[in-house]
Design an enzyme around this catalytic site. Structure first.
Site, PDB file in Angstrom:
ATOM      1  CB  CYS A  12     -12.647  13.334 -19.715  1.00  0.00           C
ATOM      2  SG  CYS A  12     -12.588  11.545 -19.473  1.00  0.00           S
ATOM      3  CB  ILE A  19      -3.253   3.798   9.349  1.00  0.00           C
ATOM      4  CG1 ILE A  19      -3.010   4.569  10.638  1.00  0.00           C
ATOM      5  CG2 ILE A  19      -4.736   3.747   8.997  1.00  0.00           C
ATOM      6  CD1 ILE A  19      -3.669   4.011  11.882  1.00  0.00           C
ATOM      7  CD  GLU A  20      -0.988  -3.611   7.917  1.00  0.00           C
ATOM      8  OE1 GLU A  20      -0.838  -4.183   6.832  1.00  0.00           O
ATOM      9  OE2 GLU A  20      -0.347  -3.909   8.931  1.00  0.00           O
ATOM     10  CG  HIS A  48     -12.334  -4.104   4.642  1.00  0.00           C
ATOM     11  ND1 HIS A  48     -12.187  -5.240   3.881  1.00  0.00           N
ATOM     12  CD2 HIS A  48     -11.368  -3.248   4.233  1.00  0.00           C
ATOM     13  CE1 HIS A  48     -11.165  -5.068   3.053  1.00  0.00           C
ATOM     14  NE2 HIS A  48     -10.659  -3.871   3.237  1.00  0.00           N
ATOM     15  CB  VAL A 101       7.869  16.779   8.935  1.00  0.00           C
ATOM     16  CG1 VAL A 101       8.495  16.693  10.329  1.00  0.00           C
ATOM     17  CG2 VAL A 101       6.607  17.633   8.955  1.00  0.00           C
ATOM     18  CD  GLU A 138       0.785  14.959   1.849  1.00  0.00           C
ATOM     19  OE1 GLU A 138       0.192  14.419   2.781  1.00  0.00           O
ATOM     20  OE2 GLU A 138       1.635  14.367   1.131  1.00  0.00           O
ATOM     21  CB  CYS A 170      -8.595   7.013 -24.152  1.00  0.00           C
ATOM     22  SG  CYS A 170      -8.527   8.738 -23.643  1.00  0.00           S
ATOM     23  NE  ARG A 215      -2.030  -4.564   1.571  1.00  0.00           N
ATOM     24  CZ  ARG A 215      -1.468  -5.181   0.550  1.00  0.00           C
ATOM     25  NH1 ARG A 215      -0.171  -5.063   0.325  1.00  0.00           N
ATOM     26  NH2 ARG A 215      -2.188  -5.915  -0.268  1.00  0.00           N
ATOM     27  CB  THR A 250      -1.161   4.553   2.200  1.00  0.00           C
ATOM     28  OG1 THR A 250       0.222   4.256   2.357  1.00  0.00           O
ATOM     29  CG2 THR A 250      -1.970   3.319   2.503  1.00  0.00           C
TER      30      THR A 250
END
Lengths: 482, 420
Positions: free
Chosen positions: A399, A335-336, A49, A172, A31, A436, A310, A40
């Site tokens: 927090c 891949i969107e 979906h 990469v 990564e 905040c 995307r 993304t």
């Protein structure tokens, strides 16, 4: 030498890694950024979906519906938030009604269950803030909301527990085909693997084109969003879409799984694969467009706005296959949306292709379950008291907006694939996600990060190297030239 | 369930003053709940001077001002729980809180004083477009980093908003060796006190750019610069006026918001004008026995006024506990008329008023030589010429009880600004 090297620790790459970790193979995920879920996958609508949108017979449609069906049981197995809230696609004029029927027919052909068309009255009874001019709507009860960060993280953590190696801050830069394997050049030195999975999101075409004569083209398509405070979180119950018309696609309004309200996205094609800046025009477009579906959204409750990209491939289709002229190099590209929903199915498909290619066997002791970071507020009062008595850090709020405890933050840092940045902690346990926006807690979270990682505060960063949060100590200024 | 006569939520200047006043009025079972690790609230990071001119007739730093009240609380042996976060207040005054030692616990209170203070408006709420790199802080967060933790958020600084904390931080960052390029202010007037403009900007040659805002944020990892532009009368950027300013730090001082999540969840009615509770002359909310004071009620300009108001809340809560607070009786609304943004209180019960009442308010725009007027229905009882009125400065007027008693049919008190 790894059997499989996956490029990209987004949701597709991590889903593939987790599925491959069921098999007897060595797997490495590389990564470019400092953490999983940094491209993304981190900035989208957070939806599972139903699957009525994608073209009949397309891979997108098949994997969407499959992903939607798996998602709930996966959320139990991997312990990430999922809520089936249903979706409505609003039809705003009688003349668009045929479009709604088309969507219903497409959804049924795709195998989406429970679809029905609701009358104006039925819609308004469910959703009082919907534009009263609505004429009808498609109701998709299987649509759900999920936490995109935790889905991605859960897949990665479970993969890691089952032996997958993760290398962060590793970009990469090139590939060399070798005899039966690939050499992969990175800015951290070369790696070798029998198979490569290209799940590099907006960079996938760039990588593909390094190994193949058949070129791919991916456009970063920016989506701007508004995120509203939890005080506005129940403004709608289901996810509200607009039926696309000749005037455009509209924007969606949805509660998030954490109780906020999300409004967006835009769809603006750009060139820069890191161009996640919002624009005034984009944000104004959202507030203008949303009025046609949901009226009176309390935008003064906005706590932040953000943009995601995307990975839009020219053919608007998922490309999941072995590259014809690059044996052993598998694309997981384009891949969107509905990619987040489809991710579990994408992972299965990628793993299936590679299992066949390398003739891999299943592992004897795959551990399918992963336990999320302890949430003291999800426990019973008795369990919570016992936890705090045992580990007082879970009784110390860091927090105040999201009631995140020191215990949760420490756990986020100490786990396998633990957080290394302020944003990494924010994605895992939410300090700074509230109203905040980290004003009160970020100095405290920075201190915890520095202490746990054994680094100076000046090395603590927001989102990887180069995003350090302070520049030095006071009283050490260089007064020359002042 | 353990109980206290009075539970005060927040150990900043408001909570401390309220505790002292309630004790001095005879209440003994008092508990202060404070979420931070020490008392004093935001004053602890305000190391500049200028606090206490009204209260002590001397110029103290924030921590010194806080220390005076912390000492008073200690002298009276008033109980405090630090590092304790209140999670919920019920309408019948059961307070739920959490800390390391006790976990989640509940306490019953005879009366509650809300004194949670306020928070800063973050970037997201300002809708500033652009990237989201490191190097963007609210002025208060930067103040904490610099003054309490000893860290510099950056070296080349642009400040958006001329609220007092932003002005104070312009000076502080300069003294610590950073270069403050400019302060941009959306409005055509400053949001801070005049004395801060002079002492924090003018004395250091830092330009104040009125009617300007940040329209773009550059830099993907760490901030590299901002684009500012002039705005028109509707606060919209004017195309062609954009200027790029390289910087590694953007500080935001664009307004404070009373922090009323607990109040809202309890069922306390909030005012859209102040974002704080609607209170009457006793600083009591719509929920009996729940009072509010300080910046949780409305944002103050000077801590001295916070103290005055909180003394009043403590005294009134004590009266309530001792059954000395009469029932509300008839109520008269206080209306913010022309040129006035809000008043606190916004309703008065003449039957339980003291001999006189201080009405605090803010004006909605800068006015010179205008008149401050108070109307009791159609009758003007105050008409006072003011050389300058500005939204940054809190104003106050006193209303005498006798004026209200003379008018049993009074339907409204109106505070307004008039040209003549």
């Amino acid at each position: 030498m790894y059997d499989i090297l996956i490029i990209g620790a987004g949701v597709s790459g991590c889903a593939a890694a987790r599925e491959l970790s069921r098999l007897q193979a060595s797997v490495c995920v590389v990564e470019a950024r400092e953490d999983v879920c940094s491209g993304t996958s981190k900035a989208n609508s957070g939806l599972a979906h139903a699957g009525f949108d994608a073209r009949e017979g397309s891979l997108m449609a098949r994997l969407n519906v499959e992903g939607s069906r798996i998602m709930e049981s996966l959320s139990e197995e991997l312990d990430f938030p999922y809520r089936r809230n249903g979706a409505l696609v609003l039809c705003l004029s009688e003349e668009d009604r045929p479009g709604l029927e088309t969507l219903l027919a497409r959804g049924r052909a795709n195998g989406v269950e429970g679809l029905e068309i609701l009358s104006r009255e039925q819609v308004l009874a469910r959703e009082p803030h919907v534009n009263p001019g609505v004429t009808a709507a498609l109701w998709a009860p299987s649509a759900a909301i999920i936490c995109p960060f935790e889905l991605n993280l859960a897949l990665a953590e479970n993969a890691a527990e089952n032996g997958v190696v993760f290398r962060f801050n590793t970009r990469v830069t090139g590939f060399s085909p070798m005899e039966g394997y690939w050499q992969i050049q990175t800015d951290q030195g070369p790696l070798e693997a029998k198979c490569v999975v290209n799940a590099a999101g907006v960079y996938a075409a760039q990588l593909h084109n390094l190994v193949s004569q058949t070129k791919l083209h991916i456009t970063p398509r920016r989506g701007d969003y508004y995120l509203l405070d939890k005080t506005a979180g129940s403004y709608v119950n289901s996810t509200i879409f607009q039926l696309p018309t000749k005037y455009g696609k509209g924007v969606l309004v949805t509660p998030t799984v954490h109780g906020n309200l999300l409004v967006g996205p835009t769809a603006i094609d750009i060139d820069d694969p890191e161009g996640t800046n919002t624009t005034r025009e984009g944000l104004e477009e959202i507030s203008r467009k949303v009025e046609s579906t949901v009226t009176g959204i309390p935008f003064r409750e906005t706590i932040t706005s953000f943009a995601g990209l995307r990975a839009h491939e020219d053919g608007h289709e998922f490309i999941i296959q072995e590259v014809e002229d690059a044996p052993g190099f598998f694309d997981c590209a384009g891949i969107e949306s509905p990619g987040l929903t489809a991710a579990p199915a994408i992972g299965r498909m990628v793993a299936g292709l590679i299992r066949d290619k390398l003739a891999l066997e299943e592992k004897a002791h795959f551990q399918p379950r992963r336990k999320g970071i302890t949430d003291p507020w999800a426990l019973s009062p008795q369990e919570r008291q016992a936890l705090i008595a045992r580990e007082p850090d879970y009784g110390q709020i860091i927090c105040r907006c999201e009631n995140v405890t020191a215990g949760q933050i420490l756990e986020a840092i100490r786990r396998p694939l633990g957080a290394r940045s302020l944003d990494g902690i924010k994605r895992r346990v939410r300090p700074g996600m509230g109203r905040c926006q980290g004003g009160f807690c970020s100095p405290k979270v920075m201190e915890l990060l520095a202490r746990e990682l054994g680094i100076g505060l000046e090395q603590v960063n927001k989102c990887g190297p180069g995003s350090e949060l302070v520049t030095g100590v006071t009283k050490e200024a260089d007064y020359e030239g002042v | 369930m353990k109980g206290y006569d009075l539970i005060i939520i927040g150990g900043g200047p408001a909570g401390l003053s309220a505790a002292v006043a309630a004790w001095d009025a005879g209440v003994r079972e008092i508990l202060i709940l404070e979420r931070d690790q020490e008392l004093g609230g935001i004053l602890n990071q305000c190391i500049h001077n200028g606090f206490g001119l009204h209260t002590f007739q001397e110029e103290l730093t924030g921590p010194e001002y806080a220390a005076r009240f912390i000492d008073k609380v200690r002298e009276r042996n008033i109980a405090c729980l630090l590092d304790t976060m209140v999670l919920e207040v019920s309408p019948d005054r059961v307070v739920t809180a959490v800390n390391r030692e006790q976990g989640v616990f509940q306490l019953r209170a005879g009366a509650v004083i809300l004194a949670m203070g306020c928070r800063e408006r973050p970037r997201g709420a300002l809708n500033i477009p652009g990237h989201r790199p490191a190097g963007i802080y609210t002025a208060g967060t930067a103040q904490r980093l610099v003054n309490m933790d000893g860290w510099m958020p950056g070296k080349e600084v642009v400040i958006l908003g001329s609220g007092d904390i932003g002005l104070i931080m312009a000076r502080r960052m300069t003294l610590e060796g950073a270069h403050v390029r400019l302060v941009a202010e959306l409005m055509s007037y400053s949001g801070g006190l005049k004395r801060n403009i002079v002492q924090c900007l003018e004395d250091y040659g830092i330009p104040l750019r009125l009617s300007h805002t940040v329209v773009d944020i550059h830099g993907k990892q760490r901030l590299t610069g901002v684009t500012i532009a002039q705005v028109d009368e509707n606060n919209r950027p004017i195309p062609g006026t954009e200027e790029y300013h390289p910087c590694d730090t953007l500080l935001l001082s664009c307004g404070l918001l009373p922090e009323n999540e607990l109040s809202r969840a309890a069922g306390v009615t909030l005012s859209p004008a102040t974002s704080g509770p609607v209170v009457d002359e006793a600083l009591e909310t719509n929920l009996e026995g729940i009072f509010a004071c300080g910046n949780v009620l409305h944002v103050h300009d000077l801590v001295d006024y916070v103290t005055q108001e909180s003394f009043e809340a403590g005294r009134r809560a004590a009266a309530y506990l001792q059954n000395r607070l009469p029932s509300r009786g008839r109520s008269v609304p206080v209306k913010a008329g022309e040129g006035v943004r809000y008043t606190v209180p916004s309703v008065v019960h003449p039957d339980r008023m003291d001999d006189s009442l201080t009405l605090r308010f803010r004006v909605s725009g800068v006015r010179q030589g205008a008149f401050l007027s108070v109307w009791l229905d159609g009758e003007r009882i105050l008409h006072q010429r003011k050389p300058v009125l500005a939204p940054a400065e809190m104003e106050q007027v006193r209303i005498r009880r006798s004026e209200l008693e003379k008018r049993p049919d009074l339907s409204a008190i109106t505070v307004c600004i008039e040209e003549v």
